[in-house]
Design a protein around this motif. Structure first.
Motif, PDB file in Angstrom:
ATOM      1  N   ARG A  30     -60.913  28.864  33.338  1.00 43.10           N
ATOM      2  CA  ARG A  30     -60.760  30.068  32.516  1.00 43.10           C
ATOM      3  C   ARG A  30     -60.508  31.284  33.390  1.00 43.10           C
ATOM      4  N   LEU A  31     -61.184  31.345  34.531  1.00 44.91           N
ATOM      5  CA  LEU A  31     -60.968  32.470  35.441  1.00 44.91           C
ATOM      6  C   LEU A  31     -59.517  32.525  35.895  1.00 44.91           C
ATOM      7  N   GLN A  32     -58.956  31.387  36.262  1.00 42.92           N
ATOM      8  CA  GLN A  32     -57.568  31.364  36.709  1.00 42.92           C
ATOM      9  C   GLN A  32     -56.626  31.804  35.593  1.00 42.92           C
ATOM     10  N   LEU A  33     -56.915  31.369  34.371  1.00 39.03           N
ATOM     11  CA  LEU A  33     -56.096  31.782  33.234  1.00 39.03           C
ATOM     12  C   LEU A  33     -56.198  33.289  33.022  1.00 39.03           C
ATOM     13  N   PHE A  34     -57.420  33.806  32.959  1.00 35.95           N
ATOM     14  CA  PHE A  34     -57.616  35.226  32.708  1.00 35.95           C
ATOM     15  C   PHE A  34     -56.952  36.079  33.799  1.00 35.95           C
ATOM     16  N   ASN A  35     -57.090  35.656  35.035  1.00 38.23           N
ATOM     17  CA  ASN A  35     -56.563  36.440  36.147  1.00 38.23           C
ATOM     18  C   ASN A  35     -55.042  36.436  36.183  1.00 38.23           C
ATOM     19  N   SER A  36     -54.428  35.501  35.461  1.00 40.27           N
ATOM     20  CA  SER A  36     -52.967  35.447  35.405  1.00 40.27           C
ATOM     21  C   SER A  36     -52.393  36.362  34.330  1.00 40.27           C
ATOM     22  N   LEU A  37     -53.257  36.944  33.512  1.00 45.02           N
ATOM     23  CA  LEU A  37     -52.827  37.768  32.395  1.00 45.02           C
ATOM     24  C   LEU A  37     -52.973  39.252  32.724  1.00 45.02           C
ATOM     25  N   ALA A  38     -52.099  40.076  32.158  1.00 43.79           N
ATOM     26  CA  ALA A  38     -52.195  41.540  32.282  1.00 43.79           C
ATOM     27  C   ALA A  38     -52.315  41.973  33.741  1.00 43.79           C
ATOM     28  N   SER A  39     -51.579  41.303  34.622  1.00 40.05           N
ATOM     29  CA  SER A  39     -51.579  41.634  36.053  1.00 40.05           C
ATOM     30  C   SER A  39     -52.977  41.594  36.654  1.00 40.05           C
ATOM     31  N   GLY A  40     -53.814  40.703  36.142  1.00 36.55           N
ATOM     32  CA  GLY A  40     -55.176  40.577  36.639  1.00 36.55           C
ATOM     33  C   GLY A  40     -56.135  41.604  36.099  1.00 36.55           C
ATOM     34  N   ASN A  41     -55.693  42.448  35.187  1.00 36.71           N
ATOM     35  CA  ASN A  41     -56.573  43.448  34.568  1.00 36.71           C
ATOM     36  C   ASN A  41     -57.156  42.859  33.293  1.00 36.71           C
ATOM     37  N   PHE A  42     -58.108  41.970  33.468  1.00 34.99           N
ATOM     38  CA  PHE A  42     -58.668  41.214  32.355  1.00 34.99           C
ATOM     39  C   PHE A  42     -60.183  41.337  32.385  1.00 34.99           C
ATOM     40  N   LEU A  43     -60.765  41.643  31.222  1.00 33.24           N
ATOM     41  CA  LEU A  43     -62.203  41.819  31.113  1.00 33.24           C
ATOM     42  C   LEU A  43     -62.742  40.901  30.023  1.00 33.24           C
ATOM     43  N   VAL A  44     -63.933  40.383  30.230  1.00 29.59           N
ATOM     44  CA  VAL A  44     -64.516  39.443  29.274  1.00 29.59           C
ATOM     45  C   VAL A  44     -66.009  39.724  29.143  1.00 29.59           C
ATOM     46  N   SER A  75     -66.616  38.226  41.823  1.00 25.59           N
ATOM     47  CA  SER A  75     -65.540  37.877  40.905  1.00 25.59           C
ATOM     48  C   SER A  75     -64.317  38.759  41.106  1.00 25.59           C
ATOM     49  N   VAL A  76     -63.131  38.164  40.984  1.00 27.77           N
ATOM     50  CA  VAL A  76     -61.893  38.949  41.046  1.00 27.77           C
ATOM     51  C   VAL A  76     -61.734  39.820  39.808  1.00 27.77           C
ATOM     52  N   LEU A  77     -62.521  39.550  38.762  1.00 28.13           N
ATOM     53  CA  LEU A  77     -62.461  40.355  37.546  1.00 28.13           C
ATOM     54  C   LEU A  77     -63.504  41.469  37.536  1.00 28.13           C
ATOM     55  N   VAL A 116     -87.076  48.587  36.254  1.00 29.84           N
ATOM     56  CA  VAL A 116     -86.451  48.022  35.053  1.00 29.84           C
ATOM     57  C   VAL A 116     -86.125  46.562  35.328  1.00 29.84           C
ATOM     58  N   ASP A 117     -86.682  45.676  34.513  1.00 31.48           N
ATOM     59  CA  ASP A 117     -86.529  44.241  34.773  1.00 31.48           C
ATOM     60  C   ASP A 117     -85.170  43.694  34.346  1.00 31.48           C
ATOM     61  N   ASP A 118     -84.640  44.185  33.240  1.00 29.43           N
ATOM     62  CA  ASP A 118     -83.426  43.588  32.697  1.00 29.43           C
ATOM     63  C   ASP A 118     -82.199  44.451  32.999  1.00 29.43           C
ATOM     64  N   PHE A 119     -81.216  43.856  33.625  1.00 30.16           N
ATOM     65  CA  PHE A 119     -79.936  44.515  33.857  1.00 30.16           C
ATOM     66  C   PHE A 119     -78.852  43.449  33.753  1.00 30.16           C
ATOM     67  N   PHE A 120     -77.693  43.856  33.277  1.00 29.26           N
ATOM     68  CA  PHE A 120     -76.648  42.902  32.924  1.00 29.26           C
ATOM     69  C   PHE A 120     -75.308  43.392  33.469  1.00 29.26           C
ATOM     70  N   PRO A 121     -74.837  42.858  34.599  1.00 33.23           N
ATOM     71  CA  PRO A 121     -73.572  43.336  35.176  1.00 33.23           C
ATOM     72  C   PRO A 121     -72.360  43.050  34.310  1.00 33.23           C
ATOM     73  N   GLU A 122     -72.517  42.197  33.291  1.00 28.17           N
ATOM     74  CA  GLU A 122     -71.418  41.998  32.348  1.00 28.17           C
ATOM     75  C   GLU A 122     -71.265  43.194  31.404  1.00 28.17           C
ATOM     76  N   ASN A 123     -72.282  44.056  31.328  1.00 25.73           N
ATOM     77  CA  ASN A 123     -72.152  45.331  30.628  1.00 25.73           C
ATOM     78  C   ASN A 123     -71.311  46.265  31.496  1.00 25.73           C
ATOM     79  N   LEU A 124     -70.224  46.784  30.972  1.00 29.18           N
ATOM     80  CA  LEU A 124     -69.293  47.573  31.777  1.00 29.18           C
ATOM     81  C   LEU A 124     -68.864  48.829  31.047  1.00 29.18           C
ATOM     82  N   PHE A 125     -68.330  49.749  31.826  1.00 29.58           N
ATOM     83  CA  PHE A 125     -67.866  51.028  31.288  1.00 29.58           C
ATOM     84  C   PHE A 125     -66.738  51.560  32.151  1.00 29.58           C
ATOM     85  N   PHE A 126     -65.715  52.118  31.529  1.00 34.62           N
ATOM     86  CA  PHE A 126     -64.745  52.920  32.256  1.00 34.62           C
ATOM     87  C   PHE A 126     -64.178  53.971  31.320  1.00 34.62           C
ATOM     88  N   LEU A 127     -63.663  55.012  31.931  1.00 32.92           N
ATOM     89  CA  LEU A 127     -63.117  56.139  31.186  1.00 32.92           C
ATOM     90  C   LEU A 127     -61.651  56.264  31.535  1.00 32.92           C
TER      91      LEU A 127
END
Length: 281
Positions: A30-44, A75-77, A116-127
């Motif tokens: 799945r990583l290889q598939l995702f990274n091949s899309l949108a010039s590697g600008n893929f978020l999940v 991760s490359v993503l 803080v015990d719980d943190f989730f790097p899959e939570n993301l933000f950009f502006l």
């Protein structure tokens, strides 16, 4: 397209859960598939099929593998891999991307905080382009990240007010110059997340902003508005046998004669509301 997102369930699940499909080979494919899309600008973000319903989830191994593959520093993503190149939309009534410029936003991810015990790097933000984008961890039937998601949204909005990010600030105050918020989750976001967004903009900015939530848990296409086009929910379909949608172009508008008026969404290429809609939240 400048970037693409996936709202989870990138593996086929089982009605009973306990899927054995979550393994390094399937994640890597799945990583290889995702990274091949949108010039590697893929978020999940996670879905239940690739998160808590995986065999071995209770040991913590699945979370580590998911993050190492799709989110965390290895991760490359973890970040966007190329500049955003916006196409023109010559047939659009509101060609907001006609400037055709290139840029690459920095993705901020939730990190460990002392105490803080719980943190989730899959939570993301950009502006980007005056829009705040959030990807949040909320698979079906799994609420463990509820507090972390709310904390991350509040933290991200507040961080944009500090001097190091002053290019995003209004000239006369400390409110970030955001016209709308886009949130994608597997299931619709927690009510606390919406409360945090609305509280920030109403108290700090003295304004409201429209919110678009993109989700996919039901796997049935649905596109709904609250009637005022200040809140939209898009549920993406997942299988060829289910109702799908043509692309939507969503523009962010305000009254040109009143620059202080609230922004709202304008939807083009809208093929109507699906019968699969469960009712606007």
């Amino acid at each position: 397209v400048p970037f693409a997102i996936h709202v989870g369930d990138f593996l086929k699940g089982r009605a009973s859960g306990n899927t054995g499909r979550c393994n390094p080979d399937s994640f890597e494919s799945r990583l290889q598939l995702f990274n091949s899309l949108a010039s590697g600008n893929f978020l999940v973000v996670p879905g239940d099929n690739d998160w808590q319903e995986c065999n071995g989830y209770e040991t913590g191994a699945i979370e580590r593998m998911w993050r190492d593959t799709f989110a965390d520093t290895p991760s490359v993503l973890n970040q966007f891999n190329s500049n955003f190149n916006f196409p023109d939309y010559p047939n659009s009534q509101f060609p907001i991307f006609s400037h055709n410029y290139s840029t690459r936003p920095t993705i901020e991810r939730q990190k460990y905080q002392t105490g803080v015990d719980d943190f989730f790097p899959e939570n993301l933000f950009f502006l980007h382009n005056d829009v705040a984008f959030f990807g949040l961890n909320r698979p079906a039937n799994w609420d463990n990240a509820r507090d972390a998601c709310e904390r991350w949204v509040r933290h991200s909005l507040e961080e944009m007010r500090v001097p190091s990010h002053n290019s995003f600030l209004h000239q006369q105050d400390t409110c970030i110059a955001v016209k709308s918020v886009v949130v994608w989750t597997h299931v619709g976001y927690f009510s606390q997340v919406e409360d945090a967004i609305e509280a920030y903009f109403s108290t700090v900015c003295q304004k409201t902003v429209p919110i678009l939530n993109i989700k996919g848990n039901t796997h049935d296409y649905c596109f709904e508005s609250n009637g005022e086009n200040t809140k939209l929910e898009l549920t993406v379909g997942g299988n060829a046998s289910q109702e799908m949608s043509d692309p939507h172009l969503v523009s962010i508008l305000s009254d040109p004669e009143d620059p202080t008026s609230p922004h709202y969404f304008h939807i083009e290429q809208n093929d109507g509301v699906s019968d699969n809609c469960e009712g606007f939240n």
